[in-house]
Write an enzyme that holds these catalytic residues in place. Structure first.
Site, PDB file in Angstrom:
ATOM      1  N   ARG A   1       0.765  -1.132   0.019  1.00 23.21           N
ATOM      2  CA  ARG A   1       0.106   0.055  -0.246  1.00 23.21           C
ATOM      3  C   ARG A   1       0.793   1.469   0.011  1.00 23.21           C
ATOM      4  O   ARG A   1       1.668   1.644   0.729  1.00 23.21           O
ATOM      5  CB  ARG A   1      -1.266  -0.399   0.757  1.00 23.21           C
ATOM      6  CG  ARG A   1      -1.663   1.162   1.103  1.00 23.21           C
ATOM      7  CD  ARG A   1      -2.686   1.006   0.627  1.00 23.21           C
ATOM      8  NE  ARG A   1      -4.013   1.282   0.444  1.00 23.21           N
ATOM      9  CZ  ARG A   1      -4.623   2.774   0.221  1.00 23.21           C
ATOM     10  NH1 ARG A   1      -3.938   3.286  -0.861  1.00 23.21           N
ATOM     11  NH2 ARG A   1      -5.454   3.492   0.464  1.00 23.21           N
ATOM     12  N   GLY A   2       1.059   2.057  -0.942  1.00 19.89           N
ATOM     13  CA  GLY A   2       1.614   3.202  -1.125  1.00 19.89           C
ATOM     14  C   GLY A   2       1.857   4.241  -0.509  1.00 19.89           C
ATOM     15  O   GLY A   2       2.687   4.659   0.388  1.00 19.89           O
TER      16      GLY A   2
ATOM     17  N   ASP B   1       1.222   3.738   2.689  1.00 22.72           N
ATOM     18  CA  ASP B   1       1.927   3.579   4.079  1.00 22.72           C
ATOM     19  C   ASP B   1       3.667   2.722   3.869  1.00 22.72           C
ATOM     20  O   ASP B   1       4.046   3.243   4.948  1.00 22.72           O
ATOM     21  CB  ASP B   1       1.276   1.587   4.160  1.00 22.72           C
ATOM     22  CG  ASP B   1      -0.763   1.903   5.356  1.00 22.72           C
ATOM     23  OD1 ASP B   1      -0.527   3.574   4.909  1.00 22.72           O
ATOM     24  OD2 ASP B   1      -0.595   1.487   4.951  1.00 22.72           O
ATOM     25  N   THR B   2       3.409   2.734   2.411  1.00 22.68           N
ATOM     26  CA  THR B   2       4.770   2.166   3.278  1.00 22.68           C
ATOM     27  C   THR B   2       6.050   2.389   1.331  1.00 22.68           C
ATOM     28  O   THR B   2       7.092   2.009   1.562  1.00 22.68           O
ATOM     29  CB  THR B   2       5.063   0.573   3.239  1.00 22.68           C
ATOM     30  OG1 THR B   2       4.607  -0.035   1.630  1.00 22.68           O
ATOM     31  CG2 THR B   2       3.988  -0.090   3.926  1.00 22.68           C
TER      32      THR B   2
ATOM     33  N   GLY C   1       2.614   5.167 -21.510  1.00 23.76           N
ATOM     34  CA  GLY C   1       2.251   4.224 -22.578  1.00 23.76           C
ATOM     35  C   GLY C   1       1.309   2.969 -22.683  1.00 23.76           C
ATOM     36  O   GLY C   1       0.653   2.769 -23.945  1.00 23.76           O
TER      37      GLY C   1
ATOM     38  N   GLU D   1      -3.969  -7.670  -6.531  1.00 24.45           N
ATOM     39  CA  GLU D   1      -2.767  -7.973  -7.193  1.00 24.45           C
ATOM     40  C   GLU D   1      -2.890  -9.592  -5.536  1.00 24.45           C
ATOM     41  O   GLU D   1      -2.065 -10.440  -6.134  1.00 24.45           O
ATOM     42  CB  GLU D   1      -1.830  -7.393  -6.374  1.00 24.45           C
ATOM     43  CG  GLU D   1      -1.086  -5.586  -7.305  1.00 24.45           C
ATOM     44  CD  GLU D   1      -0.263  -4.988  -6.598  1.00 24.45           C
ATOM     45  OE1 GLU D   1       0.025  -5.305  -5.798  1.00 24.45           O
ATOM     46  OE2 GLU D   1      -1.223  -4.258  -7.777  1.00 24.45           O
TER      47      GLU D   1
END
Length: 200
Positions: A55-56, A58-59, A88, A122
């Site tokens: 999770r961007g 958070d980490t 792209g 994911e």
């Protein structure tokens, strides 16, 4: 075996050192035992050794980013979304492709992890790939993940249905249950607590 030694700018706890050693062992075992892996993979820019699921919020600027740089410094072809995604091209297909080629997946569970459908989807693809998953519990209790407590916010989300003129759940019950099952299974795997010890 060559053990990972982190750059001096990234001090590590014993759990972090053990985790990186486990990544190396799992990657080596999978590469040796899988007919999918071959010497030609080294020349393919879309084939990865490690996929970092995180999770961007958070980490990304802390543990996930540091782990990414450490693995790269030791020759591991590592996927961390904003570092590896190419402009792209279709982002979802790039992510799925990286998951399907990586010989090891690292799932970094953090406080806001279960708020992200990207993270959860994911995780489903990682489970489907059949490759090893190493869970890392970053400021989160594995027990909460096992019972899917963090999914309550997603279960409560609604959307307006223009056909019926009514609101309905944004995510159907089958999707929620798939996420819950994946969280429970992976949270029960041997993994690492960055503030504690090895779980397993």
């Amino acid at each position: 075996m060559v053990y990972l030694t982190p750059p001096s700018s990234f001090p590590q706890t014993n759990s972090e050192i053990e985790m990186e050693m486990e990544i190396q062992r799992s990657s080596a075992a999978t590469t040796i035992g899988s007919s999918f892996a071959s010497t030609s993979n080294a020349a393919d820019p879309m084939v990865y050794d490690v996929f970092i699921n995180h999770r961007g919020l958070d980490t990304k600027k802390t543990f996930a980013g540091h782990l990414y740089r450490r693995l790269l410094s030791h020759g591991f072809r590592t996927f961390l979304d904003e570092q590896e995604l190419e402009g792209g091209f279709d982002f979802p297909s790039q992510i799925v492709g990286a998951i399907r080629t990586a010989s090891v997946h690292v799932a970094i569970f953090s406080p806001k992890y279960t708020e992200s459908t990207w993270c959860l989807n994911e995780l489903l693809f990682m489970r489907e790939s059949g490759f090893p998953i190493i869970p890392v519990f970053y400021r989160v209790d594995p027990a909460e993940l096992r019972y899917g407590k963090g999914l309550c916010a997603l279960e409560m989300k609604t959307m307006y249905d223009h056909e019926t003129g009514m609101t309905r759940p944004r995510y159907d019950s089958a999707t929620i249950q798939n996420w819950r099952n994946a969280l429970s299974i992976v949270a029960n795997m041997s993994g690492f607590d960055l503030e504690g010890a090895f779980h397993g």
